[in-house]
Design a protein around this motif. Structure first.
Motif, PDB file in Angstrom:
ATOM      1  N   GLU A  53      16.173  15.238 -45.774  1.00  0.00           N
ATOM      2  CA  GLU A  53      15.637  14.440 -45.090  1.00  0.00           C
ATOM      3  C   GLU A  53      14.665  13.687 -46.040  1.00  0.00           C
ATOM      4  O   GLU A  53      13.716  13.981 -46.732  1.00  0.00           O
ATOM      5  N   GLY A  54      14.850  12.237 -45.970  1.00  0.00           N
ATOM      6  CA  GLY A  54      13.900  11.355 -46.886  1.00  0.00           C
ATOM      7  C   GLY A  54      13.916   9.765 -45.961  1.00  0.00           C
ATOM      8  O   GLY A  54      14.348   9.623 -45.002  1.00  0.00           O
ATOM      9  N   THR A  55      13.027   9.326 -46.741  1.00  0.00           N
ATOM     10  CA  THR A  55      12.678   7.806 -46.232  1.00  0.00           C
ATOM     11  C   THR A  55      13.150   6.576 -47.361  1.00  0.00           C
ATOM     12  O   THR A  55      12.699   6.936 -48.481  1.00  0.00           O
ATOM     13  N   ASP A 144      12.606   5.547 -41.760  1.00  0.00           N
ATOM     14  CA  ASP A 144      11.667   6.512 -41.898  1.00  0.00           C
ATOM     15  C   ASP A 144      12.664   7.776 -41.497  1.00  0.00           C
ATOM     16  O   ASP A 144      13.383   8.025 -40.522  1.00  0.00           O
ATOM     17  N   ASN A 145      12.258   8.899 -42.232  1.00  0.00           N
ATOM     18  CA  ASN A 145      12.667  10.354 -41.938  1.00  0.00           C
ATOM     19  C   ASN A 145      14.121  10.313 -41.398  1.00  0.00           C
ATOM     20  O   ASN A 145      14.410  11.008 -40.501  1.00  0.00           O
ATOM     21  N   GLN A 146      14.969   9.766 -42.326  1.00  0.00           N
ATOM     22  CA  GLN A 146      16.313   9.792 -41.904  1.00  0.00           C
ATOM     23  C   GLN A 146      16.911  11.238 -42.456  1.00  0.00           C
ATOM     24  O   GLN A 146      16.679  11.621 -43.730  1.00  0.00           O
ATOM     25  N   VAL A 147      17.740  11.830 -41.756  1.00  0.00           N
ATOM     26  CA  VAL A 147      18.486  13.204 -42.078  1.00  0.00           C
ATOM     27  C   VAL A 147      19.790  12.689 -42.362  1.00  0.00           C
ATOM     28  O   VAL A 147      21.015  12.132 -41.568  1.00  0.00           O
ATOM     29  N   LYS A 186      13.479  18.682 -47.251  1.00  0.00           N
ATOM     30  CA  LYS A 186      12.755  17.345 -46.902  1.00  0.00           C
ATOM     31  C   LYS A 186      12.274  17.039 -48.178  1.00  0.00           C
ATOM     32  O   LYS A 186      11.399  17.444 -49.361  1.00  0.00           O
ATOM     33  N   ASP A 188      10.162  14.070 -50.653  1.00  0.00           N
ATOM     34  CA  ASP A 188       8.884  13.209 -50.738  1.00  0.00           C
ATOM     35  C   ASP A 188       9.245  11.916 -51.184  1.00  0.00           C
ATOM     36  O   ASP A 188      10.085  11.628 -51.922  1.00  0.00           O
TER      37      ASP A 188
END
Length: 188
Positions: A53-55, A144-147, A186, A188
């Motif tokens: 998961e990241g942005t 944002d917060n794409q998996v 996840k 950063d």
């Protein structure tokens, strides 16, 4: 001659039919042979599935970079597939069901075309956004917060031609991996 052939055929038929009867008792097992020399161990071909998961933002140039850890061995001939968690729905029991889409995926937005894409080596995966407009105008829901689900397939599995790589469940089934075995990371 016709009578002879007819009589001979009747005897052969009668002989073949009369050979049936109750089965006799089983024979005795033979002696076990000597053990041979063990052969060399073969290569253990395993696949791996990882969720990250990241942005996407301007600081990472709208890309998410993931380096495979030492515990994940990827060979040059392996195939790496990346899926985007597109949506969630519910099954008949009200349990969430993930909807995954194989990359690349293109979205048509008001600003233009947005594409989620990736490239990989046997060291890493780079997931990035491509567009025909300024990426800074994207909404947080697109960045944002794409998996993403990364599946590493041994070359033999991927090249068999029988595997539906567009279906993550099919890929995981072929690799023998269940949902609870997927590593979740996840970034950063």
């Amino acid at each position: 001659m016709k009578k002879f052939n007819l009589i001979l055929g009747a005897f052969v038929t009668l002989f073949l039919l009369s050979c049936e009867g109750p089965q006799g008792p089983p024979g005795f097992d033979g002696f076990d042979g000597r053990d041979g020399i063990d052969g060399e161990d073969g290569i253990n071909i395993l696949g791996k599935v990882i969720d990250i998961e990241g942005t996407f933002d301007i600081s990472n140039e709208y890309s998410i970079f993931y380096e495979f850890p030492q515990t994940v061995e990827v060979f040059e001939t392996d195939v790496v597939l990346v899926y985007l968690l597109w949506d969630q729905t519910e099954d008949g029991n009200g349990e969430p069901v993930d909807i995954w889409r194989l990359l690349p995926q293109t979205r048509i937005l008001d600003q233009g075309l947005l594409q989620y894409n990736y490239d990989f080596t046997f060291f890493d995966v780079n997931i990035f956004l491509e567009s025909d407009f300024d990426l800074e105008t994207l909404q947080p829901g697109d960045t944002d917060n794409q998996v993403f689900r990364i599946a590493v397939l041994p070359a033999e599995s991927a090249q068999s031609g029988k595997l539906d790589t567009s279906n993550i469940n099919s890929v995981m089934g072929a690799l023998g991996i269940s949902e609870d075995q997927v590593s979740k990371i996840k970034l950063d």
